[in-house]
Design a protein around this motif. Structure first.
Motif, PDB file in Angstrom:
ATOM      1  N   ALA A   9     -61.596  -9.467  16.016  1.00 40.30           N
ATOM      2  CA  ALA A   9     -60.799  -8.765  15.009  1.00 40.30           C
ATOM      3  C   ALA A   9     -60.501  -9.676  13.822  1.00 40.30           C
ATOM      4  O   ALA A   9     -60.596  -9.250  12.662  1.00 40.30           O
ATOM      5  CB  ALA A   9     -59.505  -8.253  15.633  1.00 40.30           C
ATOM      6  N   PHE A  10     -60.151 -10.927  14.099  1.00 39.33           N
ATOM      7  CA  PHE A  10     -59.846 -11.872  13.029  1.00 39.33           C
ATOM      8  C   PHE A  10     -61.073 -12.118  12.156  1.00 39.33           C
ATOM      9  O   PHE A  10     -60.984 -12.172  10.920  1.00 39.33           O
ATOM     10  CB  PHE A  10     -59.337 -13.181  13.632  1.00 39.33           C
ATOM     11  N   TYR A  11     -62.227 -12.236  12.803  1.00 36.80           N
ATOM     12  CA  TYR A  11     -63.466 -12.462  12.052  1.00 36.80           C
ATOM     13  C   TYR A  11     -63.817 -11.257  11.178  1.00 36.80           C
ATOM     14  O   TYR A  11     -64.093 -11.392   9.982  1.00 36.80           O
ATOM     15  CB  TYR A  11     -64.602 -12.776  13.021  1.00 36.80           C
ATOM     16  N   HIS A  12     -63.803 -10.057  11.748  1.00 43.13           N
ATOM     17  CA  HIS A  12     -64.197  -8.869  10.989  1.00 43.13           C
ATOM     18  C   HIS A  12     -63.172  -8.508   9.917  1.00 43.13           C
ATOM     19  O   HIS A  12     -63.522  -7.885   8.910  1.00 43.13           O
ATOM     20  CB  HIS A  12     -64.412  -7.685  11.931  1.00 43.13           C
ATOM     21  N   ALA A  13     -61.936  -8.902  10.118  1.00 43.94           N
ATOM     22  CA  ALA A  13     -60.914  -8.630   9.102  1.00 43.94           C
ATOM     23  C   ALA A  13     -61.134  -9.471   7.852  1.00 43.94           C
ATOM     24  O   ALA A  13     -60.765  -9.064   6.744  1.00 43.94           O
ATOM     25  CB  ALA A  13     -59.520  -8.900   9.661  1.00 43.94           C
ATOM     26  N   THR A  14     -61.767 -10.640   8.018  1.00 37.11           N
ATOM     27  CA  THR A  14     -61.952 -11.560   6.888  1.00 37.11           C
ATOM     28  C   THR A  14     -63.403 -11.701   6.477  1.00 37.11           C
ATOM     29  O   THR A  14     -63.701 -11.894   5.302  1.00 37.11           O
ATOM     30  CB  THR A  14     -61.412 -12.946   7.250  1.00 37.11           C
ATOM     31  N   LEU A  15     -64.302 -11.650   7.440  1.00 39.04           N
ATOM     32  CA  LEU A  15     -65.734 -11.884   7.244  1.00 39.04           C
ATOM     33  C   LEU A  15     -65.987 -13.207   6.537  1.00 39.04           C
ATOM     34  O   LEU A  15     -66.876 -13.329   5.700  1.00 39.04           O
ATOM     35  CB  LEU A  15     -66.394 -10.723   6.496  1.00 39.04           C
ATOM     36  N   LEU A  16     -65.186 -14.199   6.889  1.00 37.46           N
ATOM     37  CA  LEU A  16     -65.359 -15.543   6.363  1.00 37.46           C
ATOM     38  C   LEU A  16     -66.039 -16.424   7.409  1.00 37.46           C
ATOM     39  O   LEU A  16     -65.729 -16.332   8.601  1.00 37.46           O
ATOM     40  CB  LEU A  16     -64.010 -16.154   5.976  1.00 37.46           C
ATOM     41  N   TYR A  17     -66.920 -17.284   6.948  1.00 36.02           N
ATOM     42  CA  TYR A  17     -67.662 -18.131   7.880  1.00 36.02           C
ATOM     43  C   TYR A  17     -66.740 -19.043   8.682  1.00 36.02           C
ATOM     44  O   TYR A  17     -66.973 -19.294   9.858  1.00 36.02           O
ATOM     45  CB  TYR A  17     -68.697 -18.961   7.124  1.00 36.02           C
ATOM     46  N   LYS A  18     -65.684 -19.537   8.042  1.00 33.13           N
ATOM     47  CA  LYS A  18     -64.786 -20.457   8.736  1.00 33.13           C
ATOM     48  C   LYS A  18     -64.068 -19.782   9.900  1.00 33.13           C
ATOM     49  O   LYS A  18     -63.568 -20.459  10.800  1.00 33.13           O
ATOM     50  CB  LYS A  18     -63.769 -21.045   7.761  1.00 33.13           C
ATOM     51  N   ASN A  19     -64.000 -18.455   9.897  1.00 36.18           N
ATOM     52  CA  ASN A  19     -63.356 -17.711  10.981  1.00 36.18           C
ATOM     53  C   ASN A  19     -64.361 -17.158  11.989  1.00 36.18           C
ATOM     54  O   ASN A  19     -63.961 -16.548  12.985  1.00 36.18           O
ATOM     55  CB  ASN A  19     -62.535 -16.558  10.413  1.00 36.18           C
ATOM     56  N   GLN A  20     -65.650 -17.367  11.734  1.00 32.94           N
ATOM     57  CA  GLN A  20     -66.676 -16.797  12.600  1.00 32.94           C
ATOM     58  C   GLN A  20     -66.615 -17.372  14.013  1.00 32.94           C
ATOM     59  O   GLN A  20     -66.895 -16.688  14.991  1.00 32.94           O
ATOM     60  CB  GLN A  20     -68.053 -17.052  11.978  1.00 32.94           C
ATOM     61  N   LEU A  21     -66.238 -18.662  14.103  1.00 34.99           N
ATOM     62  CA  LEU A  21     -66.172 -19.296  15.417  1.00 34.99           C
ATOM     63  C   LEU A  21     -65.099 -18.662  16.298  1.00 34.99           C
ATOM     64  O   LEU A  21     -65.200 -18.699  17.527  1.00 34.99           O
ATOM     65  CB  LEU A  21     -65.903 -20.794  15.265  1.00 34.99           C
ATOM     66  N   PHE A  22     -64.069 -18.058  15.701  1.00 37.24           N
ATOM     67  CA  PHE A  22     -63.049 -17.359  16.483  1.00 37.24           C
ATOM     68  C   PHE A  22     -63.649 -16.167  17.230  1.00 37.24           C
ATOM     69  O   PHE A  22     -63.111 -15.732  18.251  1.00 37.24           O
ATOM     70  CB  PHE A  22     -61.907 -16.878  15.583  1.00 37.24           C
ATOM     71  N   ASP A  23     -64.748 -15.639  16.701  1.00 35.21           N
ATOM     72  CA  ASP A  23     -65.465 -14.544  17.356  1.00 35.21           C
ATOM     73  C   ASP A  23     -66.473 -15.082  18.359  1.00 35.21           C
ATOM     74  O   ASP A  23     -66.537 -14.645  19.507  1.00 35.21           O
ATOM     75  CB  ASP A  23     -66.161 -13.702  16.283  1.00 35.21           C
ATOM     76  N   GLU A  24     -67.242 -16.087  17.947  1.00 35.66           N
ATOM     77  CA  GLU A  24     -68.395 -16.504  18.736  1.00 35.66           C
ATOM     78  C   GLU A  24     -68.028 -17.432  19.897  1.00 35.66           C
ATOM     79  O   GLU A  24     -68.620 -17.336  20.983  1.00 35.66           O
ATOM     80  CB  GLU A  24     -69.410 -17.176  17.812  1.00 35.66           C
ATOM     81  N   PHE A  25     -67.070 -18.327  19.699  1.00 30.74           N
ATOM     82  CA  PHE A  25     -66.692 -19.242  20.779  1.00 30.74           C
ATOM     83  C   PHE A  25     -66.122 -18.497  21.995  1.00 30.74           C
ATOM     84  O   PHE A  25     -66.529 -18.769  23.139  1.00 30.74           O
ATOM     85  CB  PHE A  25     -65.697 -20.284  20.263  1.00 30.74           C
ATOM     86  N   PRO A  26     -65.185 -17.531  21.830  1.00 32.17           N
ATOM     87  CA  PRO A  26     -64.712 -16.781  22.999  1.00 32.17           C
ATOM     88  C   PRO A  26     -65.821 -15.980  23.690  1.00 32.17           C
ATOM     89  O   PRO A  26     -65.791 -15.820  24.915  1.00 32.17           O
ATOM     90  CB  PRO A  26     -63.641 -15.852  22.419  1.00 32.17           C
TER      91      PRO A  26
END
Length: 285
Positions: free
Chosen positions: A92-109
């Motif tokens: 949710a955090f990644y798709h809300a921003t679509l910023l690369y720096k937040n992408q790891l919050f999606d992919e790491f979990p």
């Protein structure tokens, strides 16, 4: 101008998903992809609820959780559901921003959860100190460290190499394939009953079916997206979120059911709002 209007600025993720950006709210880049991510979290929270809410008022659930504690697998199940719940929040955090720096919050979990599932199936049999070969006992001892190292290496790699989504896709795909292969081998070796008479196999096939349809939705959207949709009014990436959450929930139910039946307990399916979960009770011998 776009950077001034939209709260999170211009998206810089290497993948821009099919849903058009900032259409509904200037604070949420991909509205439907963001909120559908919480469906994954909901399945994780529901699993935790089943493990934590047992009381004498619900005798079947109370006995079920008591058995899992006795088998020493409740903590493993809780960690798996917690990891699944975190996937939804990170997505949710990644798709809300679509910023690369937040992408790891999606992919790491995602990587962490899939590796947790691999750990569960590889440790479904307890170590036999007398009869197991030394190499197997060594593998079991270092398995958590091996899986953790794999996740960390992939996380570092996708952080450094920005424009290669195939790294995450292939690394995550390898874990998913390993889950399916190891689970299939276990059911073939230890569960001889046909599908309709085997609750573990039912959960495994429900998991595979959910994941298969989810992947088909993901792939179709990636290949056929046109002006924000493939099917008008339906966001297929949101379907991916919902069905991967369901697949994760069912995989953990498969693990629980397989453990129960391995130790001689009977199991039955309990349906709530169209979602099946297992109840373990009295030994079958």
């Amino acid at each position: 101008m776009e950077n001034e209007i939209n709260y999170w600025g211009i998206p810089d993720s290497p993948i821009d998903w099919c849903e058009e950006n900032y259409i509904i709210s200037k604070y949420i880049c991909e509205f439907y992809n963001t909120f559908s991510s919480f469906i994954i979290t909901a399945f994780g929270v529901y699993g935790i609820f089943l493990m934590m809410s047992a009381s004498s008022r619900d005798q079947s659930l109370f006995q079920h959780v008591k058995i899992l504690i006795e088998l020493n697998i409740r903590k493993k199940v809780l960690l798996s559901y917690l990891s699944l719940a975190i996937v939804g929040v990170g997505s949710a955090f990644y798709h809300a921003t679509l910023l690369y720096k937040n992408q790891l919050f999606d992919e790491f979990p995602m990587m962490l959860t899939a590796s947790m599932f691999v750990y569960c199936i590889l440790t479904i049999d307890p170590v036999d100190e007398k009869n197991d070969p030394p190499n197997y006992k060594l593998m079991r001892r270092f398995l958590p460290y091996i899986l953790s190292l794999y996740v960390i290496v992939v996380a570092i790699t996708i952080t450094i190499i920005r424009d290669s989504p195939i790294i995450l896709q292939s690394s995550f795909g390898l874990l998913i394939f390993s889950n399916i292969f190891l689970s299939y081998m276990y059911t073939s070796r230890c569960l001889k009953s046909p599908v309709m008479e085997s609750n573990p196999k039912k959960f495994l096939y429900l998991c595979i079916a959910s994941m298969g349809i989810a992947y088909l939705s993901w792939l179709t959207e990636r290949k056929l997206c046109n002006n924000g949709y493939v099917i008008p009014g339906v966001q297929l990436h949101a379907v991916w979120h919902a069905l991967t959450g369901l697949a994760g929930f069912y995989y953990i139910q498969f693990f629980i059911t397989a453990c129960l039946e391995k130790h001689g307990y009977k199991t039955k399916l309990n349906w709530n709002y169209g979602i099946a979960s297992v109840r373990g009770f009295i030994k079958s011998y």
